[in-house]
Design a protein around this motif. Structure first.
Motif, PDB file in Angstrom:
ATOM      1  N   ASN A 274      -0.568   2.620  -6.376  1.00  0.00           N
ATOM      2  CA  ASN A 274      -0.047   2.060  -8.379  1.00  0.00           C
ATOM      3  C   ASN A 274       1.014   1.530  -8.313  1.00  0.00           C
ATOM      4  O   ASN A 274       1.009   0.768  -9.449  1.00  0.00           O
ATOM      5  CB  ASN A 274      -0.583   3.718  -9.592  1.00  0.00           C
ATOM      6  N   THR A 275       1.855   1.923  -8.434  1.00  0.00           N
ATOM      7  CA  THR A 275       3.679   1.044  -8.524  1.00  0.00           C
ATOM      8  C   THR A 275       3.951   1.671  -7.922  1.00  0.00           C
ATOM      9  O   THR A 275       4.424   2.645  -8.078  1.00  0.00           O
ATOM     10  CB  THR A 275       3.792   1.880 -10.349  1.00  0.00           C
ATOM     11  N   VAL A 276       4.455   0.246  -7.065  1.00  0.00           N
ATOM     12  CA  VAL A 276       5.454   0.057  -5.882  1.00  0.00           C
ATOM     13  C   VAL A 276       7.211   0.726  -6.365  1.00  0.00           C
ATOM     14  O   VAL A 276       7.013   0.156  -7.696  1.00  0.00           O
ATOM     15  CB  VAL A 276       5.355  -0.918  -4.924  1.00  0.00           C
ATOM     16  N   THR A 277       7.651   1.290  -6.012  1.00  0.00           N
ATOM     17  CA  THR A 277       8.961   1.440  -6.584  1.00  0.00           C
ATOM     18  C   THR A 277      10.286   0.941  -4.961  1.00  0.00           C
ATOM     19  O   THR A 277       9.717   1.069  -4.375  1.00  0.00           O
ATOM     20  CB  THR A 277       9.835   2.712  -6.838  1.00  0.00           C
ATOM     21  N   LYS A 278      11.177   1.216  -5.360  1.00  0.00           N
ATOM     22  CA  LYS A 278      12.566   0.907  -4.518  1.00  0.00           C
ATOM     23  C   LYS A 278      12.588   2.070  -3.240  1.00  0.00           C
ATOM     24  O   LYS A 278      12.140   1.612  -2.011  1.00  0.00           O
ATOM     25  CB  LYS A 278      13.747   0.822  -4.825  1.00  0.00           C
ATOM     26  N   ASN A 279      12.105   3.106  -3.403  1.00  0.00           N
ATOM     27  CA  ASN A 279      11.699   4.046  -2.955  1.00  0.00           C
ATOM     28  C   ASN A 279      10.438   3.968  -1.378  1.00  0.00           C
ATOM     29  O   ASN A 279      10.224   4.592  -0.445  1.00  0.00           O
ATOM     30  CB  ASN A 279      11.021   5.683  -2.871  1.00  0.00           C
ATOM     31  N   ASP A 280       9.544   3.584  -1.928  1.00  0.00           N
ATOM     32  CA  ASP A 280       8.644   2.939  -1.494  1.00  0.00           C
ATOM     33  C   ASP A 280       8.786   1.814   0.191  1.00  0.00           C
ATOM     34  O   ASP A 280       7.923   1.776   0.640  1.00  0.00           O
ATOM     35  CB  ASP A 280       7.708   2.342  -1.925  1.00  0.00           C
ATOM     36  N   THR A 281      10.138   1.687  -0.186  1.00  0.00           N
ATOM     37  CA  THR A 281      10.879   0.334   1.560  1.00  0.00           C
ATOM     38  C   THR A 281      10.987   1.256   2.432  1.00  0.00           C
ATOM     39  O   THR A 281      10.491   2.247   2.096  1.00  0.00           O
ATOM     40  CB  THR A 281      12.079  -0.632   0.291  1.00  0.00           C
ATOM     41  N   GLY A 282      10.036   0.579   3.405  1.00  0.00           N
ATOM     42  CA  GLY A 282       9.994   1.037   5.065  1.00  0.00           C
ATOM     43  C   GLY A 282       9.509   0.555   5.738  1.00  0.00           C
ATOM     44  O   GLY A 282       8.914  -0.672   5.475  1.00  0.00           O
ATOM     45  N   GLU A 283       8.878   1.744   6.672  1.00  0.00           N
ATOM     46  CA  GLU A 283       8.173   0.736   7.705  1.00  0.00           C
ATOM     47  C   GLU A 283       6.513   1.657   7.777  1.00  0.00           C
ATOM     48  O   GLU A 283       7.041   2.637   8.646  1.00  0.00           O
ATOM     49  CB  GLU A 283       9.810   0.243   9.082  1.00  0.00           C
ATOM     50  N   TYR A 284       6.239   0.409   8.162  1.00  0.00           N
ATOM     51  CA  TYR A 284       4.455   1.486   7.872  1.00  0.00           C
ATOM     52  C   TYR A 284       3.790   1.052   8.977  1.00  0.00           C
ATOM     53  O   TYR A 284       3.970   0.292   9.559  1.00  0.00           O
ATOM     54  CB  TYR A 284       3.655   1.417   6.842  1.00  0.00           C
ATOM     55  N   PHE A 285       2.960   1.750   9.590  1.00  0.00           N
ATOM     56  CA  PHE A 285       2.152   1.673  10.439  1.00  0.00           C
ATOM     57  C   PHE A 285       0.729   3.353  10.112  1.00  0.00           C
ATOM     58  O   PHE A 285       0.759   3.731   9.639  1.00  0.00           O
ATOM     59  CB  PHE A 285       2.329   2.257  11.866  1.00  0.00           C
ATOM     60  N   CYS A 286      -0.482   2.365  11.042  1.00  0.00           N
ATOM     61  CA  CYS A 286      -1.314   3.430  10.962  1.00  0.00           C
ATOM     62  C   CYS A 286      -2.158   3.760  12.052  1.00  0.00           C
ATOM     63  O   CYS A 286      -2.170   3.554  13.058  1.00  0.00           O
ATOM     64  CB  CYS A 286      -2.674   3.049   9.391  1.00  0.00           C
ATOM     65  N   GLU A 287      -2.402   5.003  12.166  1.00  0.00           N
ATOM     66  CA  GLU A 287      -3.020   5.310  13.207  1.00  0.00           C
ATOM     67  C   GLU A 287      -4.617   5.253  13.020  1.00  0.00           C
ATOM     68  O   GLU A 287      -5.489   6.575  12.042  1.00  0.00           O
ATOM     69  CB  GLU A 287      -2.524   6.905  13.721  1.00  0.00           C
ATOM     70  N   ALA A 288      -5.431   5.499  13.841  1.00  0.00           N
ATOM     71  CA  ALA A 288      -6.931   5.258  13.939  1.00  0.00           C
ATOM     72  C   ALA A 288      -7.392   6.444  15.100  1.00  0.00           C
ATOM     73  O   ALA A 288      -6.681   5.864  15.714  1.00  0.00           O
ATOM     74  CB  ALA A 288      -7.894   4.155  14.296  1.00  0.00           C
ATOM     75  N   SER A 289      -8.450   7.019  14.397  1.00  0.00           N
ATOM     76  CA  SER A 289      -8.705   8.402  15.764  1.00  0.00           C
ATOM     77  C   SER A 289     -10.193   9.029  15.310  1.00  0.00           C
ATOM     78  O   SER A 289     -10.259   8.930  13.917  1.00  0.00           O
ATOM     79  CB  SER A 289      -7.542   9.165  15.298  1.00  0.00           C
ATOM     80  N   ASN A 290     -10.841   9.189  16.238  1.00  0.00           N
ATOM     81  CA  ASN A 290     -12.138   9.499  15.522  1.00  0.00           C
ATOM     82  C   ASN A 290     -12.569  11.004  16.547  1.00  0.00           C
ATOM     83  O   ASN A 290     -13.687  10.821  17.119  1.00  0.00           O
ATOM     84  CB  ASN A 290     -13.177   8.414  16.207  1.00  0.00           C
ATOM     85  N   GLY A 291     -12.151  10.953  17.442  1.00  0.00           N
ATOM     86  CA  GLY A 291     -11.916  12.722  18.539  1.00  0.00           C
ATOM     87  C   GLY A 291     -12.806  12.107  19.521  1.00  0.00           C
ATOM     88  O   GLY A 291     -12.203  12.637  20.197  1.00  0.00           O
ATOM     89  N   VAL A 292     -12.768  10.559  20.240  1.00  0.00           N
ATOM     90  CA  VAL A 292     -12.901  10.460  21.162  1.00  0.00           C
ATOM     91  C   VAL A 292     -11.727   9.239  22.374  1.00  0.00           C
ATOM     92  O   VAL A 292     -11.258   8.212  21.123  1.00  0.00           O
ATOM     93  CB  VAL A 292     -13.783   9.888  21.555  1.00  0.00           C
ATOM     94  N   GLY A 293     -11.668  10.037  23.189  1.00  0.00           N
ATOM     95  CA  GLY A 293     -10.251   9.220  23.296  1.00  0.00           C
ATOM     96  C   GLY A 293      -9.057   9.193  22.744  1.00  0.00           C
ATOM     97  O   GLY A 293      -9.197  10.127  22.027  1.00  0.00           O
ATOM     98  N   LEU A 294      -8.127   8.359  23.238  1.00  0.00           N
ATOM     99  CA  LEU A 294      -6.747   8.295  22.292  1.00  0.00           C
ATOM    100  C   LEU A 294      -6.746   7.885  20.996  1.00  0.00           C
ATOM    101  O   LEU A 294      -7.813   7.025  20.591  1.00  0.00           O
ATOM    102  CB  LEU A 294      -5.653   8.282  23.482  1.00  0.00           C
ATOM    103  N   SER A 295      -5.580   8.573  20.321  1.00  0.00           N
ATOM    104  CA  SER A 295      -5.828   7.648  19.207  1.00  0.00           C
ATOM    105  C   SER A 295      -4.671   6.291  19.405  1.00  0.00           C
ATOM    106  O   SER A 295      -4.407   6.585  19.682  1.00  0.00           O
ATOM    107  CB  SER A 295      -5.314   8.332  17.907  1.00  0.00           C
ATOM    108  N   GLN A 296      -5.259   5.375  18.003  1.00  0.00           N
ATOM    109  CA  GLN A 296      -4.473   3.946  18.561  1.00  0.00           C
ATOM    110  C   GLN A 296      -3.873   3.798  16.726  1.00  0.00           C
ATOM    111  O   GLN A 296      -3.952   3.884  15.644  1.00  0.00           O
ATOM    112  CB  GLN A 296      -5.447   2.855  18.811  1.00  0.00           C
ATOM    113  N   LYS A 297      -2.566   2.720  17.774  1.00  0.00           N
ATOM    114  CA  LYS A 297      -1.457   2.517  16.212  1.00  0.00           C
ATOM    115  C   LYS A 297      -1.730   0.805  16.082  1.00  0.00           C
ATOM    116  O   LYS A 297      -1.097   0.614  17.308  1.00  0.00           O
ATOM    117  CB  LYS A 297      -0.453   3.490  16.789  1.00  0.00           C
ATOM    118  N   CYS A 298      -1.103   1.186  14.887  1.00  0.00           N
ATOM    119  CA  CYS A 298      -0.890  -1.059  14.985  1.00  0.00           C
ATOM    120  C   CYS A 298       0.415  -0.829  15.107  1.00  0.00           C
ATOM    121  O   CYS A 298       1.156  -0.016  15.228  1.00  0.00           O
ATOM    122  CB  CYS A 298      -1.148  -1.071  13.987  1.00  0.00           C
TER     123      CYS A 298
END
Length: 103
Positions: free
Chosen positions: A72-96
């Motif tokens: 909603n309002t980013v701050t300097k504390n939100d600086t960082g390295e982001y990635f996400c992981e997709a999972s649906n209970g089938v096979g391995l989860s995948q990350k970007c």
């Protein structure tokens, strides 16, 4: 069907105090994937905690179904390295791949 590697959209830079949305999506998984965002390798909690020592002021909303992470309002504390992981209970989860956001 196991999820494919999700596509992450993370802005490389953001202005302090603005609204920033990160998105994550993959389309092959069946049933549809749920998404978990990570910052600096640590899973981000989904709910806003009140009075919690670990997450005193969460400034974002994470939607595991749609894969969005909205600040909603980013701050300097939100600086960082982001990635996400997709999972649906089938096979391995995948990350970007990890993307850095500089505020």
């Amino acid at each position: 069907v196991a999820p494919t590697t999700p596509v992450c959209d993370v802005p490389s830079s953001a202005m302090t105090g603005t609204v920033v949305q990160l998105s994550c999506k993959e389309t092959e998984g069946s049933p549809p994937s749920e998404y978990q965002w990570y910052k600096n390798g640590v899973a981000l909690p989904e709910k806003t905690g009140t009075g919690s020592a670990r997450t005193p002021n969460i400034t974002y909303t994470m939607n595991k179904k749609s894969g969005t992470l909205v600040f909603n309002t980013v701050t300097k504390n939100d600086t960082g390295e982001y990635f996400c992981e997709a999972s649906n209970g089938v096979g391995l989860s995948q990350k970007c791949s990890v993307k850095r956001m500089q505020v």
